[in-house]
Design a protein around this motif. Structure first.
Motif, PDB file in Angstrom:
ATOM      1  N   UNK A 109      -9.330  11.759  21.453  1.00 38.09           N
ATOM      2  CA  UNK A 109     -10.497  11.639  22.336  1.00 38.09           C
ATOM      3  C   UNK A 109     -11.382  10.458  21.940  1.00 38.09           C
ATOM      4  N   UNK A 110     -11.586  10.276  20.639  1.00 32.35           N
ATOM      5  CA  UNK A 110     -12.378   9.134  20.170  1.00 32.35           C
ATOM      6  C   UNK A 110     -11.698   7.808  20.498  1.00 32.35           C
ATOM      7  N   UNK A 111     -10.382   7.777  20.368  1.00 28.52           N
ATOM      8  CA  UNK A 111      -9.645   6.551  20.687  1.00 28.52           C
ATOM      9  C   UNK A 111      -9.777   6.220  22.168  1.00 28.52           C
ATOM     10  N   UNK A 112      -9.656   7.220  23.025  1.00 28.02           N
ATOM     11  CA  UNK A 112      -9.830   6.981  24.465  1.00 28.02           C
ATOM     12  C   UNK A 112     -11.269   6.611  24.787  1.00 28.02           C
ATOM     13  N   UNK A 113     -12.224   7.212  24.091  1.00 27.68           N
ATOM     14  CA  UNK A 113     -13.634   6.848  24.300  1.00 27.68           C
ATOM     15  C   UNK A 113     -13.849   5.391  23.918  1.00 27.68           C
ATOM     16  N   UNK A 114     -13.253   4.975  22.794  1.00 24.63           N
ATOM     17  CA  UNK A 114     -13.365   3.582  22.368  1.00 24.63           C
ATOM     18  C   UNK A 114     -12.824   2.657  23.457  1.00 24.63           C
ATOM     19  N   UNK A 115     -11.646   2.971  23.975  1.00 22.92           N
ATOM     20  CA  UNK A 115     -11.022   2.122  25.000  1.00 22.92           C
ATOM     21  C   UNK A 115     -11.871   2.108  26.267  1.00 22.92           C
ATOM     22  N   UNK A 116     -12.350   3.258  26.686  1.00 19.08           N
ATOM     23  CA  UNK A 116     -13.188   3.314  27.894  1.00 19.08           C
ATOM     24  C   UNK A 116     -14.449   2.470  27.715  1.00 19.08           C
ATOM     25  N   UNK A 117     -15.105   2.615  26.577  1.00 20.74           N
ATOM     26  CA  UNK A 117     -16.310   1.826  26.310  1.00 20.74           C
ATOM     27  C   UNK A 117     -15.998   0.340  26.205  1.00 20.74           C
ATOM     28  N   UNK A 118     -14.845   0.007  25.639  1.00 14.78           N
ATOM     29  CA  UNK A 118     -14.420  -1.395  25.529  1.00 14.78           C
ATOM     30  C   UNK A 118     -14.222  -1.996  26.922  1.00 14.78           C
ATOM     31  N   UNK A 119     -13.617  -1.236  27.817  1.00 17.64           N
ATOM     32  CA  UNK A 119     -13.393  -1.712  29.185  1.00 17.64           C
ATOM     33  C   UNK A 119     -14.724  -1.856  29.919  1.00 17.64           C
ATOM     34  N   UNK A 120     -15.596  -0.866  29.788  1.00 16.47           N
ATOM     35  CA  UNK A 120     -16.924  -0.951  30.412  1.00 16.47           C
ATOM     36  C   UNK A 120     -17.664  -2.176  29.869  1.00 16.47           C
ATOM     37  N   UNK A 121     -17.601  -2.374  28.555  1.00 18.34           N
ATOM     38  CA  UNK A 121     -18.231  -3.532  27.918  1.00 18.34           C
ATOM     39  C   UNK A 121     -17.658  -4.832  28.498  1.00 18.34           C
ATOM     40  N   UNK A 122     -16.354  -4.891  28.666  1.00 16.82           N
ATOM     41  CA  UNK A 122     -15.710  -6.086  29.219  1.00 16.82           C
ATOM     42  C   UNK A 122     -16.215  -6.409  30.612  1.00 16.82           C
ATOM     43  N   UNK A 123     -16.198  -5.414  31.468  1.00 14.58           N
ATOM     44  CA  UNK A 123     -16.642  -5.631  32.847  1.00 14.58           C
ATOM     45  C   UNK A 123     -18.109  -6.030  32.856  1.00 14.58           C
ATOM     46  N   UNK A 124     -18.908  -5.356  32.049  1.00 12.75           N
ATOM     47  CA  UNK A 124     -20.343  -5.652  32.000  1.00 12.75           C
ATOM     48  C   UNK A 124     -20.589  -7.064  31.478  1.00 12.75           C
ATOM     49  N   UNK A 125     -19.943  -7.420  30.368  1.00 12.50           N
ATOM     50  CA  UNK A 125     -20.142  -8.758  29.804  1.00 12.50           C
ATOM     51  C   UNK A 125     -19.672  -9.837  30.767  1.00 12.50           C
ATOM     52  N   UNK A 126     -18.606  -9.584  31.480  1.00  9.18           N
ATOM     53  CA  UNK A 126     -18.021 -10.587  32.366  1.00  9.18           C
ATOM     54  C   UNK A 126     -18.762 -10.742  33.686  1.00  9.18           C
ATOM     55  N   UNK A 127     -19.646  -9.788  34.018  1.00  9.80           N
ATOM     56  CA  UNK A 127     -20.304  -9.842  35.323  1.00  9.80           C
ATOM     57  C   UNK A 127     -21.827  -9.858  35.253  1.00  9.80           C
ATOM     58  N   UNK A 128     -22.422  -9.017  34.429  1.00 11.41           N
ATOM     59  CA  UNK A 128     -23.885  -8.883  34.370  1.00 11.41           C
ATOM     60  C   UNK A 128     -24.422  -9.536  33.099  1.00 11.41           C
ATOM     61  N   UNK A 129     -23.921  -9.116  31.964  1.00 11.74           N
ATOM     62  CA  UNK A 129     -24.141  -9.719  30.652  1.00 11.74           C
ATOM     63  C   UNK A 129     -25.592  -9.728  30.173  1.00 11.74           C
ATOM     64  N   UNK A 155     -18.456   0.977  18.547  1.00 14.13           N
ATOM     65  CA  UNK A 155     -18.324   0.791  17.103  1.00 14.13           C
ATOM     66  C   UNK A 155     -18.426   2.124  16.368  1.00 14.13           C
ATOM     67  N   UNK A 156     -19.271   3.020  16.864  1.00 16.16           N
ATOM     68  CA  UNK A 156     -19.384   4.354  16.263  1.00 16.16           C
ATOM     69  C   UNK A 156     -18.065   5.111  16.406  1.00 16.16           C
ATOM     70  N   UNK A 157     -17.446   5.020  17.576  1.00 14.26           N
ATOM     71  CA  UNK A 157     -16.132   5.662  17.769  1.00 14.26           C
ATOM     72  C   UNK A 157     -15.127   5.108  16.773  1.00 14.26           C
ATOM     73  N   UNK A 158     -15.096   3.792  16.633  1.00 14.38           N
ATOM     74  CA  UNK A 158     -14.149   3.153  15.724  1.00 14.38           C
ATOM     75  C   UNK A 158     -14.431   3.536  14.272  1.00 14.38           C
ATOM     76  N   UNK A 159     -15.695   3.602  13.904  1.00 10.83           N
ATOM     77  CA  UNK A 159     -16.055   3.996  12.544  1.00 10.83           C
ATOM     78  C   UNK A 159     -15.574   5.414  12.234  1.00 10.83           C
ATOM     79  N   UNK A 160     -15.797   6.336  13.169  1.00  9.67           N
ATOM     80  CA  UNK A 160     -15.341   7.717  12.965  1.00  9.67           C
ATOM     81  C   UNK A 160     -13.824   7.783  12.843  1.00  9.67           C
ATOM     82  N   UNK A 161     -13.121   7.007  13.673  1.00 14.93           N
ATOM     83  CA  UNK A 161     -11.654   6.975  13.581  1.00 14.93           C
ATOM     84  C   UNK A 161     -11.211   6.428  12.221  1.00 14.93           C
TER      85      UNK A 161
END
Length: 144
Positions: free
Chosen positions: A93-113, A126-132
Motif C-alpha cells: 500500500x505504501x509503495x502504491x501510495x508513493x507511485x500515486x503521489x509521484x504521478x500527481x507530483x509529475x502532473x502538477x509540476x509539469x502543468x501548474x508548478x 518522501x514519508x512513504x519512501x522513508x517508511x518503506x
C-alpha cells in the motif's frame, strides 16, 4: 506478495517513459515555436541549457523527468528488497501510495508548478519512501 510488490515499481517505470515522451514532444514543439533548427545547435549541449531559451512551462516537463531519475532510484531497490524478503500488505500500500503521489507530483509540476504545493506532495511521497526503507532495513536486519 513478492511479485505484487514489484508492480508499483513497474508502474513508475512506465510513468517515467510517458513523461519522457511528453517532455520530448513539448521540447520539439518549443523548438519549432522559437524557430530553433536542431541541425544548427552546437554539439555537446545539455537539456538544462535550454532553461531561459524555451519557455518555463515547456521546461517544467524536463525538470520533472530529471526528478523521476533521482528519488525513485531509492524506491526501486527498496521495493526489490521488500519483494525478496516478503514485504507485507502495508508495504504494498505504501509503495502504491508513493507511485500515486509521484504521478500527481509529475502532473502538477509539469502543468501548474506552484512550489509550495509541490513541496507538500514531495514530503508526503518522501514519508512513504522513508517508511518503506525503514521496514526494509528491519526485515533484512532481523531475518531468521
Amino acid at each position: 506478495m513478492q511479485t505484487e510488490m514489484l508492480a508499483p515499481a513497474a508502474a513508475l517505470v512506465l510513468w517515467s517513459m510517458i513523461v519522457q515522451l511528453w517532455m520530448t514532444i513539448t521540447r520539439f514543439s518549443g523548438f519549432k515555436d522559437k524557430g530553433i533548427e536542431l541541425s544548427k545547435v552546437p554539439p555537446g549541449g545539455r537539456g538544462s541549457g535550454l532553461d531561459g531559451v524555451l519557455p518555463d512551462k515547456t521546461m517544467w516537463k524536463s525538470h520533472n523527468f530529471t526528478h523521476l531519475m533521482e528519488q525513485p532510484t531509492i524506491f526501486y531497490p527498496v521495493v526489490i528488497i521488500l519483494a525478496q524478503v516478503g514485504g507485507g500488505i502495508w508495504d504494498l500500500r505504501l509503495a502504491w501510495a508513493y507511485v500515486a503521489l509521484r504521478i500527481i507530483h509529475s502532473v502538477y509540476q509539469s502543468t501548474v508548478n506552484i512550489i509550495k504545493n509541490r513541496a507538500m506532495l514531495f514530503f508526503a511521497m518522501s514519508a512513504c519512501l522513508l517508511l518503506l526503507a525503514i521496514h526494509a532495513v528491519i526485515l533484512t536486519l532481523f531475518a531468521a
